[in-house]
Design an enzyme around this catalytic site. Structure first.
Site, PDB file in Angstrom:
ATOM      1  CB  CYS A 146      -4.776  -4.542   2.610  1.00 20.60           C
ATOM      2  SG  CYS A 146      -5.938  -3.843   2.441  1.00 20.60           S
ATOM      3  N   GLY A 147      -4.946  -7.631   0.404  1.00 18.50           N
ATOM      4  CA  GLY A 147      -6.044  -8.564   0.278  1.00 18.50           C
ATOM      5  C   GLY A 147      -7.648  -8.651   0.325  1.00 18.50           C
TER       6      GLY A 147
END
Lengths: 378, 140
Positions: free
Chosen positions: A144-145
């Site tokens: 998720c970055g």
């Protein structure tokens, strides 16, 4: 004969040497700089001199292209799944509205009846702060970055601030990512580890609320702060810190700098589309807190009723924070998967180009061999 | 038959939203029964059981604290968490109750005491709910 064969093979060698790593697109070239960040891809071998030892044969390139194509399918699918889940998270927030609306109405009315000076409710006691419980909400999964990293970085900043102020602290970590982070750092005092789960229900919020309630009322901590990521935009991820306990009797929500927002002003997030792209909108909904038209008998003392109301308020605040955090995580995942898909497309393109070039070079080489060989007999 | 509108709402969902003929609340000052056209009332709810009568049948719900607001023949009950007696298993509820009892006796320190007592109250509410539900014949 031998010379022609030698000729042919040396030609082959020459042809390959002419193809530098740069033109093969497998190392260093700017447009493909992002290539190596594709998840799980092993970088091309580099030797000390800086030129890459490209041993990718035709079959290897073909396999790589197939791998990249599969990875792209996965990242595309993950992006869509995340988008669908955000909608569900939205619905969860909307489902929670009847509860918080009614709660706020009653909170207002009860507060009208009592003077805030003689309130002696455990959850609202303001004490000199010697120890703070910091509730850190991360996600359970990765990909998720920077989502989890931002939260943890902010937690470290806050802990440093508290150390400077001479205030002790303990962490309540929610979410597997945060849990593993803190477990690797045994010098940080952690009170409890909990998992975040996919769809926060009131049971999970209750479990966390119990822990915080016990910590605060037993006077083990004097203040509880909540660190989570609000769902503000699909691109930006900005964690915020709210003061959860002590509660204000009127149910105001305050952040650590003391800026307070009325309990009646509720902000809800909405995932919509704008110009064909996803975007997030926040709308403020103000609850009507009109009087109940007079005679509302209190079965118990107003203070006792407040005592029953405030744990409900604590629960709904926690639940809302969990919901926002999940929505932010999903948005971050959407973003990360989107970037990954774009990278995969770029990588596939450059790999295809180099594959075709190699293939053509091989064919050319073979033709030249044949021509050279036949030239001798002519 | 005279009925009033009854809503039981938890932080994440609506548990009951329909009309009822009578409701019995467990407040921290005792049991309170509400019939149609009751005077406006606001009361806190303890961790205990809530009984709802619809069409001569009593359904029992274990509630974990909250409050009830009676106004204009419309009752709104907000609860922390609620479990219908139908969904509770008698065996399991008894086991959990005994477990929480031992936890309370083992509790060490103020914080653990508070937690253990809270869990005990909840387990008791669940057990009471399923036992009451069996008595009323709406749960098994």
């Amino acid at each position: 004969m031998a010379s022609s064969v030698a000729c042919g093979s040396s030609l082959k060698m020459a042809t390959f040497e002419g193809l530098s790593a740069r033109s093969l697109g497998l190392r260093g070239a700017e447009p493909v700089g992002a290539v190596d960040t594709l998840i799980g891809e092993s970088p091309v071998r580099r030797d000390g001199r800086g030129s890459s030892v490209v041993t990718a044969g035709l079959k290897d390139l073909r396999d790589r292209i197939a791998t990249v194509k599969n990875t792209q399918k996965i990242t595309d699918a993950m992006k869509l799944v995340a988008a669908a889940k955000v909608r569900r998270a939205q619905e969860a927030v909307v489902n929670g509205r009847p509860f918080s609306e009614n709660l706020v109405k009653v909170l207002y009315n009860v507060n009208e009846q009592i003077s805030t000076d003689d309130i002696d409710i455990p959850l609202t006691t303001v004490r000199p702060v010697k120890k703070i419980a910091l509730v850190v909400i991360t996600g359970d999964r990765g990909l998720c970055g920077g989502f989890n990293n931002y939260v943890l970085k902010k937690a470290e900043l806050r802990m440093a601030e508290l150390r400077n102020m001479g205030v002790a602290y303990t962490i309540v970590s929610i979410g597997k990512k945060g849990n593993s982070y803190f477990k690797r750092r045994p010098d940080i005092p952690v009170d409890k580890f909990l998992d975040a789960g996919n769809a926060p229900t009131t049971k999970e919020a209750q479990a966390i609320a119990d822990e915080l309630f016990a910590l605060f009322v037993s006077e083990e901590v004097d203040k509880v702060e909540l660190l989570y990521t609000r769902f503000v935009s699909l691109i930006k991820s900005d964690p915020i810190i709210h003061t959860l306990l002590p509660l204000s009797p009127a149910g105001e929500v305050c952040d650590i700098s003391g800026n307070c927002v009325d309990a009646a002003d509720d902000e809800m997030f909405r995932l919509t589309t704008k110009d064909g792209k996803f975007s997030v909108e926040r709308e403020t909904v103000r609850t009507e807190t009109a009087e109940f038209g007079g005679v509302l008998t209190f079965e118990q003392e107003p203070v006792q009723i407040l005592d029953a109301l405030l744990p409900l308020y604590l629960n709904s605040q926690l639940l809302r924070a969990l919901q926002e955090s999940i929505a932010s995580e999903l948005a971050a995942r959407m973003n990360a998967m989107n970037n990954a898909s774009d990278n995969a497309a770029d990588l596939k393109k450059s790999l295809s180009i180099s594959y075709n070039r190699q293939r053509q070079a091989k064919i050319t080489g073979e033709i030249l061999e044949i021509v050279a060989g036949s030239g001798v007999t002519v | 038959m005279d009925t009033f509108r009854l809503r039981v709402i938890a932080p994440d969902r609506i548990i009951f939203d329909s009309r009822a003929a009578e409701v019995i609340l467990a407040t921290n000052t005792g049991l309170v029964g509400i019939l149609p056209n009751h005077a406006p009332l606001l009361t806190g709810l303890d961790i205990g059981i809530l009984k709802i009568r619809t069409n001569e049948l009593w359904s029992v719900v274990a509630v974990m604290g909250g409050f009830a607001m009676v106004h204009d023949n419309d009752i709104t009950i907000l609860v922390n968490e609620a479990e219908n007696a139908k969904e509770i298993n008698l065996q399991e509820a008894q086991e959990i109750f005994q477990l929480t009892q031992t936890k309370v006796s083992q509790a060490d320190g103020r914080k653990e005491n508070i937690e253990a007592n809270l869990n005990l109250k909840r387990a008791k509410a669940r057990l009471d709910a399923i036992q009451e539900g069996i008595k009323e014949g709406t749960a098994s």
